[in-house]
Write an enzyme that holds these catalytic residues in place. Sequence first.
Site: not given
Length: 213
Positions: A15, A115, A164
């Site tokens: 990310d 995602k 994450c």
Amino acid sequence: MSQPFSPDAALILVDVQPDFMPGGALACHQGDAIVTGIDQLLRQRRFRHVVATRDWHPRGHISFASSHPGRAPFEQIALYGQPQTLWPDHCVQGTPGAELHPAIDWSALDAVIRKGSDPAIDSYSGFRENHGPDGARPRTGLGGWLRERGVTEVFVCGLARDVCVLWTAQDARELGLRASVLWDLCRPVTPDTDVATRARLLAQGIAIVEAGE
């Protein structure tokens, strides 16, 4: 060019998106500090396999505080029997904040795993979404992608270290992969979590290393 890692190793970049940088919708503490280091690491071509994950939420996603009237960002609710943090609207599909960071040369990238696309399920790990209505955690396909290429070890970095990145490394270990977190190429949502994050990683057999090592 630096000495490459084993062909059995993969780099997972979690990310690295503008919305998680200062000025973004869900800014991590000093999130932009990792951009130069990640760019340099990718240019060194030290990994045969390189994967990026990307938060890719539809508008009105269930994890957004704006989807829950009367709730504020960073409040926690119960969702499908699990704790759910409510986030500011972030990484909305098709917005600049959801793109991979433009200051990084992504030409070494082999695959991008999106995602959080299901409007009813949040997603932290690159391997599995969070718990859904049936109690299961749907797979993203990353585990199978790595398995097909004979990967047995992963190095994880990106944002955020306490969410994450942590979940991705934990799931890698659950799948039987050796896992290391490149600590200097991660940043947390808040640095107050760093001690707990480090302890959780080490307790699960996940190595903490520096990219220069």
